[in-house]
Design a protein around this motif. Structure first.
Motif, PDB file in Angstrom:
ATOM      1  N   VAL A 169      -5.106  -5.072  -1.565  1.00  0.00           N
ATOM      2  CA  VAL A 169      -6.080  -3.773  -2.514  1.00  0.00           C
ATOM      3  C   VAL A 169      -7.419  -4.663  -2.069  1.00  0.00           C
ATOM      4  O   VAL A 169      -8.774  -4.251  -2.481  1.00  0.00           O
ATOM      5  CB  VAL A 169      -6.089  -3.660  -3.895  1.00  0.00           C
ATOM      6  CG1 VAL A 169      -4.058  -3.564  -4.490  1.00  0.00           C
ATOM      7  CG2 VAL A 169      -5.879  -5.480  -4.392  1.00  0.00           C
ATOM      8  N   ARG A 207       0.706  -0.915  -0.046  1.00  0.00           N
ATOM      9  CA  ARG A 207       0.169  -0.274   0.262  1.00  0.00           C
ATOM     10  C   ARG A 207       1.248   1.367  -0.274  1.00  0.00           C
ATOM     11  O   ARG A 207       0.551   2.436  -0.597  1.00  0.00           O
ATOM     12  CB  ARG A 207      -1.215   0.337   0.931  1.00  0.00           C
ATOM     13  CG  ARG A 207      -1.753  -1.015   1.122  1.00  0.00           C
ATOM     14  CD  ARG A 207      -3.103  -1.252   1.920  1.00  0.00           C
ATOM     15  NE  ARG A 207      -4.147  -1.960   1.869  1.00  0.00           N
ATOM     16  CZ  ARG A 207      -4.831  -1.904   3.200  1.00  0.00           C
ATOM     17  NH1 ARG A 207      -4.659  -1.606   3.570  1.00  0.00           N
ATOM     18  NH2 ARG A 207      -6.482  -3.241   2.350  1.00  0.00           N
ATOM     19  N   SER A 238      -9.052   1.361  -6.394  1.00  0.00           N
ATOM     20  CA  SER A 238      -7.851   0.430  -6.333  1.00  0.00           C
ATOM     21  C   SER A 238      -8.975  -0.085  -7.715  1.00  0.00           C
ATOM     22  O   SER A 238      -9.924  -0.759  -8.174  1.00  0.00           O
ATOM     23  CB  SER A 238      -6.840  -0.273  -5.175  1.00  0.00           C
ATOM     24  OG  SER A 238      -5.876  -0.780  -6.472  1.00  0.00           O
TER      25      SER A 238
END
Length: 302
Positions: A176, A142, A182
């Motif tokens: 994710v 991330r 995303s």
């Protein structure tokens, strides 16, 4: 004539290997020197961009042509790219397409030279056997996405024999899963031509890196080729919103598998069918694609 061709092949290896080592060392030293002059938050993207430029140069030296038409990244926030895994050169080939950070097994960090190269270009290392490190790995991914660098992982967790895509592990998708802005981009890589001719099943198996082939032998086979063409195809981005890592892994596997099968069918096989592989690694149905039995099966590696 076959002896002459063999001599030529080994001559290509001996001519290419020193060039590759020299360029990789000199280029990476320059990359590290330049990166240290930048703010820390700008370094990940810079290293990924340098990696892309350097890998394009290395592919030219090795005679590798990468066909990646229509392989653009989704716009907006960076996401996770997931690809099938054929061999040791996959990261070099795929890095020519995008400035990305790769995910690799923790053992690579200790490999002579290769470990230093991986660290220099921002590879994210994961210890697949340590469940307690999964949260730290997710944070690393991330953080790299927030720095503007997409992350590419090989979720099969191992290389294949080139005849099918292996089931996807789910660990990397945790980074994710559920994120509102995303995506996961399915990527499929296939060897299409070898020395100017359509690649056969036997040639794909010969060039793949599997348990019966050492790293040195695998690399030498590629360096002895005159040239090869590899095709990269991408599917539609998969939204991560409201989806678990298992769902994302399943959807991505089905797309990557479909793309790979389509590329295989598009290549004329002139050397006969590929040899059968053991049942334990044979192609599995999509419904059984996601493996979850132990912590070591959760993570892909490069």
């Amino acid at each position: 004539m076959s002896v002459f061709r063999s001599v030529q092949a080994w001559g290509r290896l001996l001519g290419r290997l020193p060039k590759l080592l020299y360029i990789a060392l000199r280029y990476t030293i320059a990359t590290n020197r330049q990166a240290r002059r930048l703010p820390s938050e700008a370094q990940p993207l810079f290293r990924a961009q340098r990696q892309q430029e350097g890998c394009r140069f290395l592919c030219r030296i090795m005679g590798l042509e990468v066909d990646a038409s229509n392989a653009a990244l989704p716009t907006g926030t960076p996401g996770l790219l997931v690809a099938n895994h054929l061999g040791a050169l996959d990261p070099i080939v795929l890095a020519t397409c995008w400035p990305v950070a790769f995910v690799g097994k923790a053992e690579l960090r200790r490999w002579p030279l290769i470990g230093w190269l991986c660290r220099s270009y921002g590879v994210l290392f994961v210890a697949r056997e340590r469940r307690t490190q999964s949260a730290h790995f997710v944070q690393q991914v991330r953080a790299r996405l927030q720095a503007g660098v997409p992350v590419l992982v090989f979720p099969e967790g191992t290389t294949s024999r080139g005849d099918a895509v292996q089931p996807f592990k789910t660990g990397a998708f945790e980074a994710v899963a559920g994120m509102p802005q995303s995506w996961v981009l399915p990527v499929s890589l296939c060897i299409q031509e070898v020395d100017g001719k359509p690649a056969s099943g036997r040639e794909r198996q010969w060039l793949a890196w599997h348990a019966q082939v050492s790293f040195v032998r695998h690399l030498s086979r590629w360096l002895r080729l005159r040239r090869a063409r590899l095709q990269v195809r991408v599917g539609r981005p998969i939204s991560t919103l409201h989806k678990t890592r298992k769902q994302l892994a399943q959807e991505a596997f089905e797309v990557v598998q479909g793309l790979y099968e389509a590329m295989l069918k598009a290549t004329v096989d002139t050397a006969g069918p590929m040899q059968k592989i053991p049942a334990s690694t044979a192609k599995q149905s999509a419904s059984a694609a996601v493996s979850e039995s132990s912590s070591s099966e959760r993570w892909g590696n490069s």
